[in-house]
Design an enzyme around this catalytic site. Structure first.
Site, short mmCIF file in Angstrom:
data_model
loop_
_atom_site.label_atom_id
_atom_site.label_comp_id
_atom_site.label_asym_id
_atom_site.label_seq_id
_atom_site.Cartn_x
_atom_site.Cartn_y
_atom_site.Cartn_z
N GLY A 86 33.16 7.04 19.72
CA GLY A 86 33.03 6.82 18.15
C GLY A 86 32.91 5.31 18.12
NE ARG A 89 32.34 -3.61 19.40
CZ ARG A 89 31.88 -4.58 20.29
NH1 ARG A 89 31.95 -5.79 19.94
NH2 ARG A 89 31.19 -4.47 21.34
N GLY A 122 38.33 -4.01 16.20
CA GLY A 122 36.95 -3.71 15.51
C GLY A 122 36.05 -4.70 15.26
NE ARG A 172 23.58 -0.88 16.73
CZ ARG A 172 24.40 -0.63 17.82
NH1 ARG A 172 24.23 -1.24 18.82
NH2 ARG A 172 25.49 0.29 17.62
NE ARG A 179 26.14 5.56 19.46
CZ ARG A 179 26.31 4.51 19.58
NH1 ARG A 179 26.14 4.00 20.97
NH2 ARG A 179 26.27 3.59 18.71
CG ASP A 251 29.17 5.48 25.58
OD1 ASP A 251 29.20 5.77 26.71
OD2 ASP A 251 29.69 4.31 25.00
CG ASN A 252 26.47 2.27 25.66
OD1 ASN A 252 27.06 2.39 24.51
ND2 ASN A 252 27.00 1.39 26.37
P1 AMP Z 1 30.17 -0.63 24.19
O1 AMP Z 1 30.63 -0.97 25.34
O2 AMP Z 1 30.11 -1.77 22.97
O3 AMP Z 1 29.18 0.33 23.96
O4 AMP Z 1 31.49 0.33 23.38
C1 AMP Z 1 32.21 1.22 23.95
C2 AMP Z 1 33.22 1.75 23.14
O5 AMP Z 1 34.30 0.95 22.77
C3 AMP Z 1 32.52 2.45 21.82
O6 AMP Z 1 33.36 3.17 21.15
C4 AMP Z 1 33.02 1.10 20.75
O7 AMP Z 1 33.14 1.45 19.39
C5 AMP Z 1 34.10 0.60 21.27
N1 AMP Z 1 34.51 -0.64 21.24
C6 AMP Z 1 34.06 -1.83 21.70
N2 AMP Z 1 34.41 -2.99 21.28
C7 AMP Z 1 35.63 -2.60 20.40
C8 AMP Z 1 36.53 -3.46 19.50
N3 AMP Z 1 36.40 -4.47 19.56
N4 AMP Z 1 37.24 -2.71 18.94
C9 AMP Z 1 37.25 -1.44 18.68
N5 AMP Z 1 36.39 -0.65 19.53
C10 AMP Z 1 35.46 -1.30 20.42
MG MG Z 2 28.27 1.51 23.09
#
Ligand code: AMP
Ligand code: MG
Length: 490
Positions: A86, A89, A122, A172, A179, A251-252
């Site tokens: 989910g 942030r 976040g 964004r 996704r 998820d991406n």
């Molecule tokens: P990402 O690698 O950016 O695609 O993030 C993978 C997951 O980690 C997603 O659910 C993001 O929302 C969560 N996430 C990444 N960075 C943070 C952060 N600094 N605080 C909270 N959740 C994060």
């Molecule tokens: Mg992501």
């Protein structure tokens, strides 16, 4: 100000999102505002001059039309399934429509903790915000489907990663933030009704032409097919420009077929098929040349989610989906051939061209040729019989390859001038190079200097333009400038 916004995502099952407010920041300051993008969404181009704009894009005070929610999704991260990820942030504020009535999500990224933060802060450091702004806008510029960057705001707060870094928030814009992981989330919950609603929503939002298919099962199968097609086009487009996404987790992987979640992504400088830049990708799962295979794998995960909708009989559903999944390598191969053939000036590719393209890439790898310049300068070799340009000097078999290429073109009966113009319109001169992005980030971190960011952003507006002030941006890194890993604590 009031705007005409929609919130169609809120029609989905309640488990798919949670209402959440942004956490205000200490000292919001503008970094960038994308005026043309704002205008296309009927936001005033002067919004950045207003307190309301800064309040909005920093999350300090949301206007009435914003109904912030964080979205739920699951995902396979580096092959391991996590049933609940989910937006940890990010907050979806609302949907805006462009002049064609096409709907876009507007989302804050880095706006504070959400119910999905899983202990994370976040927040987002400034570096990744600058990187995403530059890269996603560049992709849009050269016609690669992508999320966009509407605004970037500094928070005046620091975020703790390996060291303390300045914080920032990116706004964004995406065709949607759906996704593969959105489906996986509902499947993991066993929510079949929810899966169907999500599938219908995806069709409505991204593939409305499929609504004509009366048979439900056929329609969902066609949805799988349509997403595979978009993703095959996207990933082969990346391959053709030397782009490595770096974190192709499910998820991406967007259902609309846009590039999403610019993390430790990078463009290749000197060509290496198995190039990896992401420090977290220890085993090279998402290496440049692995991307087609990973897409295949990710689409199989999506297919698993759609099986219950495709047919009540498990075996039938499995057979129908498997046929589509098994055809993916062939589909990617055809899309790749088309794109790469265009880079060589071929207006009609044939299966045999595959080896011509592969030989060139092997030659680039052996001669350590810069991927971008290697293709960019190829047009000058079209009609040449003399020694190839110095760039290709390290490639022992380049001259032999060039003979075969020239022959291939002459046999095609296609005028050379046409091949040349094809090549000159698709092989870019300029990419956002890792070392330049690094320099942008360093300047912003050391003394808040955003001039390098603005200069690089300007140079990337026209990736073909030649001008003395752009020369520095066209050059591959010298050895001391070389960036070996791009993960900077996103
Ligand atoms: P990402 O690698 O950016 O695609 O993030 C993978 C997951 O980690 C997603 O659910 C993001 O929302 C969560 N996430 C990444 N960075 C943070 C952060 N600094 N605080 C909270 N959740 C994060
Ligand atoms: Mg992501």
């Amino acid at each position: 100000m009031t705007f005409k916004t929609t919130h169609s995502y809120l029609q989905l099952p309640e488990s798919c999102f949670q209402v959440c407010q942004p956490t205000p920041v200490a000292d919001a300051q503008w970094i960038a505002f994308n005026q043309p993008l704002a205008a296309s969404l009927a936001l005033p181009e002067t919004y950045w001059l207003t307190d309301e704009g800064l309040d909005l894009f920093s999350g300090n005070k949301l206007p009435e039309w914003a109904q912030p929610v964080s979205q739920a999704y699951a995902g396979h991260q580096f092959g391991h399934f996590v049933p609940q990820l989910g937006d940890g942030r990010a907050l979806l504020l609302a949907e805006f429509s462009d002049e064609d009535g096409q709907r876009f999500d507007v989302q804050l990224k880095g706006s504070g903790p959400t119910p999905y933060s899983r202990g994370g802060d976040g927040r987002s450091p400034l570096g990744p915000v600058l990187r995403e702004y530059l890269l996603s806008e560049y992709m849009a510029r050269i016609g690669v489907p992508t999320t966009r960057a509407l605004a970037a705001v500094a928070t005046g707060e620091s975020v703790q990663r390996e060291t303390a870094e300045p914080g920032a928030i990116l706004t964004r814009v995406a065709s949607s933030h759906l996704r593969v992981g959105s489906f996986q989330f509902l499947l993991a919950k066993g929510d079949l009704d929810g899966l169907e609603r999500l599938a219908d929503y995806t069709v409505q939002r991204h593939y409305p032409q499929l609504q004509q298919i009366d048979d439900d099962g056929q329609r969902y199968l066609a949805l799988l097919d349509a997403i595979i097609e978009k993703q095959a086009q996207l990933v082969t487009h990346w391959m053709s420009i030397g782009f490595i996404h770096g974190v192709m987790n499910t998820d991406n992987t967007s259902l609309s077929g846009e590039t999403i979640d610019y993390g430790p992504c990078a463009f290749i400088d000197e060509y290496r098929a198995d190039q990896v830049f992401s420090f977290i990708d220890k085993r090279g799962r998402y290496a440049y040349n692995q991307q087609p295979a990973i897409l295949h794998w990710n689409m199989a995960r999506l297919a698993e989610c759609l099986l219950p909708l495709i047919d009540n009989h498990k075996e039938t559903a499995l057979q129908l989906a498997t046929d589509l999944i098994n055809a993916i390598p062939q589909r990617i191969s055809a899309a790749w051939l088309e794109r790469m053939g265009t880079k060589l000036g071929l207006n009609a590719v044939r299966a045999e061209d595959k080896s011509l393209i592969e030989r060139l890439l092997q030659s680039f790898e052996q001669g350590q040729v810069d991927f971008t310049l290697g293709f960019y300068q190829l047009a000058d070799e079209l009609n040449k019989q003399t020694t190839p340009a110095a760039l290709y000097a390290g490639c022992t078999d380049f001259s032999a390859w060039r003979d075969d290429w020239q022959q291939r073109l002459s046999h095609s009966g296609q005028p050379l001038s046409e091949a040349e113009s094809t090549m000159r319109t698709c092989n870019v001169r300029r990419i956002p190079r890792n070392h330049q992005i690094q320099a942008v980030i360093e300047a912003a971190y050391t003394d808040g200097d955003l001039r390098p960011f603005n200069a690089l952003h300007a140079a990337l507006q026209d990736p073909f333009a030649t001008a003395p002030e752009f020369d520095q941006f066209d050059q591959p890194p010298a050895d001391p400038q070389r960036v070996t890993n791009t993960f900077c604590g996103t």
